[in-house]
Scaffold this motif. Structure first.
Motif, PDB file in Angstrom:
ATOM      1  N   GLY A   1     125.734 -36.987  -4.058  1.00 17.10           N
ATOM      2  CA  GLY A   1     126.577 -38.182  -4.021  1.00 17.10           C
ATOM      3  C   GLY A   1     125.813 -39.426  -4.434  1.00 17.10           C
ATOM      4  O   GLY A   1     126.349 -40.312  -5.110  1.00 17.10           O
ATOM      5  N   LEU A   2     124.548 -39.512  -4.028  1.00 13.75           N
ATOM      6  CA  LEU A   2     123.710 -40.647  -4.410  1.00 13.75           C
ATOM      7  C   LEU A   2     123.474 -40.670  -5.919  1.00 13.75           C
ATOM      8  O   LEU A   2     123.553 -41.734  -6.556  1.00 13.75           O
ATOM      9  N   VAL A   3     123.229 -39.506  -6.507  1.00 15.67           N
ATOM     10  CA  VAL A   3     123.058 -39.421  -7.963  1.00 15.67           C
ATOM     11  C   VAL A   3     124.353 -39.859  -8.658  1.00 15.67           C
ATOM     12  O   VAL A   3     124.316 -40.622  -9.635  1.00 15.67           O
ATOM     13  N   ALA A   4     125.488 -39.406  -8.152  1.00 23.35           N
ATOM     14  CA  ALA A   4     126.773 -39.808  -8.740  1.00 23.35           C
ATOM     15  C   ALA A   4     126.969 -41.319  -8.627  1.00 23.35           C
ATOM     16  O   ALA A   4     127.433 -41.966  -9.576  1.00 23.35           O
ATOM     17  N   ALA A   5     126.609 -41.895  -7.493  1.00 24.38           N
ATOM     18  CA  ALA A   5     126.761 -43.341  -7.312  1.00 24.38           C
ATOM     19  C   ALA A   5     125.857 -44.109  -8.271  1.00 24.38           C
ATOM     20  O   ALA A   5     126.263 -45.128  -8.836  1.00 24.38           O
ATOM     21  N   ILE A   6     124.632 -43.631  -8.461  1.00 18.18           N
ATOM     22  CA  ILE A   6     123.703 -44.304  -9.386  1.00 18.18           C
ATOM     23  C   ILE A   6     124.213 -44.221 -10.815  1.00 18.18           C
ATOM     24  O   ILE A   6     124.212 -45.219 -11.555  1.00 18.18           O
ATOM     25  N   LEU A   7     124.679 -43.047 -11.221  1.00 19.97           N
ATOM     26  CA  LEU A   7     125.210 -42.896 -12.580  1.00 19.97           C
ATOM     27  C   LEU A   7     126.461 -43.754 -12.777  1.00 19.97           C
ATOM     28  O   LEU A   7     126.655 -44.340 -13.845  1.00 19.97           O
ATOM     29  N   ALA A   8     127.308 -43.834 -11.755  1.00 16.38           N
ATOM     30  CA  ALA A   8     128.506 -44.664 -11.849  1.00 16.38           C
ATOM     31  C   ALA A   8     128.135 -46.140 -11.880  1.00 16.38           C
ATOM     32  O   ALA A   8     128.808 -46.944 -12.547  1.00 16.38           O
ATOM     33  N   PHE A   9     127.069 -46.521 -11.196  1.00 19.83           N
ATOM     34  CA  PHE A   9     126.616 -47.911 -11.204  1.00 19.83           C
ATOM     35  C   PHE A   9     126.250 -48.357 -12.616  1.00 19.83           C
ATOM     36  O   PHE A   9     126.499 -49.500 -13.007  1.00 19.83           O
ATOM     37  N   PHE A  10     125.673 -47.446 -13.381  1.00 23.35           N
ATOM     38  CA  PHE A  10     125.318 -47.758 -14.766  1.00 23.35           C
ATOM     39  C   PHE A  10     126.496 -47.586 -15.724  1.00 23.35           C
ATOM     40  O   PHE A  10     126.329 -47.608 -16.937  1.00 23.35           O
ATOM     41  N   ARG A  11     127.681 -47.403 -15.164  1.00 24.80           N
ATOM     42  CA  ARG A  11     128.945 -47.334 -15.911  1.00 24.80           C
ATOM     43  C   ARG A  11     128.968 -46.215 -16.950  1.00 24.80           C
ATOM     44  O   ARG A  11     129.511 -46.383 -18.041  1.00 24.80           O
ATOM     45  N   LEU A  12     128.376 -45.077 -16.599  1.00 29.62           N
ATOM     46  CA  LEU A  12     128.478 -43.919 -17.474  1.00 29.62           C
ATOM     47  C   LEU A  12     129.892 -43.349 -17.389  1.00 29.62           C
ATOM     48  O   LEU A  12     130.620 -43.586 -16.420  1.00 29.62           O
TER      49      LEU A  12
ATOM     50  N   ILE B   1     142.124 -51.255  -0.652  1.00 33.60           N
ATOM     51  CA  ILE B   1     142.599 -50.015  -0.027  1.00 33.60           C
ATOM     52  C   ILE B   1     142.293 -48.778  -0.870  1.00 33.60           C
ATOM     53  O   ILE B   1     141.835 -47.771  -0.318  1.00 33.60           O
ATOM     54  N   PRO B   2     142.514 -48.782  -2.204  1.00 32.31           N
ATOM     55  CA  PRO B   2     142.194 -47.557  -2.956  1.00 32.31           C
ATOM     56  C   PRO B   2     140.744 -47.129  -2.824  1.00 32.31           C
ATOM     57  O   PRO B   2     140.451 -45.934  -2.736  1.00 32.31           O
ATOM     58  N   PHE B   3     139.814 -48.087  -2.783  1.00 31.79           N
ATOM     59  CA  PHE B   3     138.401 -47.729  -2.661  1.00 31.79           C
ATOM     60  C   PHE B   3     138.097 -47.143  -1.285  1.00 31.79           C
ATOM     61  O   PHE B   3     137.333 -46.193  -1.158  1.00 31.79           O
ATOM     62  N   ALA B   4     138.705 -47.698  -0.262  1.00 31.86           N
ATOM     63  CA  ALA B   4     138.495 -47.182   1.093  1.00 31.86           C
ATOM     64  C   ALA B   4     139.078 -45.777   1.221  1.00 31.86           C
ATOM     65  O   ALA B   4     138.458 -44.887   1.822  1.00 31.86           O
ATOM     66  N   ALA B   5     140.253 -45.566   0.649  1.00 31.61           N
ATOM     67  CA  ALA B   5     140.874 -44.238   0.718  1.00 31.61           C
ATOM     68  C   ALA B   5     140.048 -43.222  -0.067  1.00 31.61           C
ATOM     69  O   ALA B   5     139.855 -42.086   0.376  1.00 31.61           O
ATOM     70  N   LEU B   6     139.547 -43.619  -1.220  1.00 29.22           N
ATOM     71  CA  LEU B   6     138.732 -42.718  -2.016  1.00 29.22           C
ATOM     72  C   LEU B   6     137.459 -42.332  -1.275  1.00 29.22           C
ATOM     73  O   LEU B   6     137.067 -41.159  -1.249  1.00 29.22           O
ATOM     74  N   GLY B   7     136.830 -43.307  -0.645  1.00 26.28           N
ATOM     75  CA  GLY B   7     135.631 -43.006   0.140  1.00 26.28           C
ATOM     76  C   GLY B   7     135.925 -42.083   1.305  1.00 26.28           C
ATOM     77  O   GLY B   7     135.155 -41.178   1.612  1.00 26.28           O
ATOM     78  N   ALA B   8     137.062 -42.293   1.962  1.00 23.09           N
ATOM     79  CA  ALA B   8     137.433 -41.435   3.096  1.00 23.09           C
ATOM     80  C   ALA B   8     137.735 -40.018   2.645  1.00 23.09           C
ATOM     81  O   ALA B   8     137.542 -39.066   3.404  1.00 23.09           O
ATOM     82  N   LEU B   9     138.204 -39.844   1.424  1.00 20.04           N
ATOM     83  CA  LEU B   9     138.486 -38.499   0.917  1.00 20.04           C
ATOM     84  C   LEU B   9     137.229 -37.798   0.409  1.00 20.04           C
ATOM     85  O   LEU B   9     137.094 -36.588   0.548  1.00 20.04           O
ATOM     86  N   ILE B  10     136.323 -38.547  -0.179  1.00 22.21           N
ATOM     87  CA  ILE B  10     135.147 -37.939  -0.807  1.00 22.21           C
ATOM     88  C   ILE B  10     134.022 -37.663   0.184  1.00 22.21           C
ATOM     89  O   ILE B  10     133.386 -36.604   0.128  1.00 22.21           O
ATOM     90  N   PHE B  11     133.761 -38.577   1.105  1.00 19.82           N
ATOM     91  CA  PHE B  11     132.577 -38.455   1.960  1.00 19.82           C
ATOM     92  C   PHE B  11     132.541 -37.170   2.790  1.00 19.82           C
ATOM     93  O   PHE B  11     131.478 -36.532   2.858  1.00 19.82           O
ATOM     94  N   PRO B  12     133.631 -36.724   3.414  1.00 24.73           N
ATOM     95  CA  PRO B  12     133.550 -35.444   4.144  1.00 24.73           C
ATOM     96  C   PRO B  12     133.206 -34.264   3.242  1.00 24.73           C
ATOM     97  O   PRO B  12     132.489 -33.353   3.644  1.00 24.73           O
ATOM     98  N   GLY B  13     133.678 -34.304   1.997  1.00 23.40           N
ATOM     99  CA  GLY B  13     133.337 -33.239   1.049  1.00 23.40           C
ATOM    100  C   GLY B  13     131.870 -33.257   0.684  1.00 23.40           C
ATOM    101  O   GLY B  13     131.252 -32.212   0.492  1.00 23.40           O
ATOM    102  N   ILE B  14     131.300 -34.447   0.597  1.00 26.52           N
ATOM    103  CA  ILE B  14     129.871 -34.562   0.290  1.00 26.52           C
ATOM    104  C   ILE B  14     129.045 -33.930   1.407  1.00 26.52           C
ATOM    105  O   ILE B  14     128.068 -33.229   1.147  1.00 26.52           O
TER     106      ILE B  14
END
Length: 99
Positions: A69-80, A41-54
């Motif tokens: 958003g894609l750049v942020a997702a890639i950087l987060a994938f590499f655990r920066l 649920i936290p991940f779904a809620a976070l996505g619902a809050l962030i995506f309209p802003g993107i």
């Protein structure tokens, strides 16, 4: 005296929904599928809050926000660190908008 009753009623109405789950979770063993569902649920809620802003970063061209958003997702994938993820997304959007 009426104000006191209003405050007590508002306190009870606020306290019960917060206290009840804590009381139930401590006494009831949830099945594994319910625990997995509740953990997502936290991940779904976070996505619902962030995506309209993107999509609304640049109203005329939503691709700017999507690429940021894609750049942020890639950087987060590499655990920066989260500050690097935020800075990378901001710099990407600023660079695309042509400061």
């Amino acid at each position: 005296m009426t104000l006191l009753w209003i405050l007590l009623g508002m306190s009870a109405v606020t306290m019960v929904p917060r206290w009840l789950p804590v009381w139930l979770v401590g006494r009831w063993k949830m099945p594994r599928w319910i625990r997995r569902w509740l953990n997502s649920i936290p991940f779904a809620a976070l996505g619902a809050l962030i995506f309209p802003g993107i999509l609304s970063v640049e109203p005329d061209t939503p691709s700017v926000g999507l690429i940021g958003g894609l750049v942020a997702a890639i950087l987060a994938f590499f655990r920066l660190h989260v500050l690097f993820v935020i800075a990378g997304a901001i710099l990407t959007v600023v660079g695309m908008k042509g400061w």
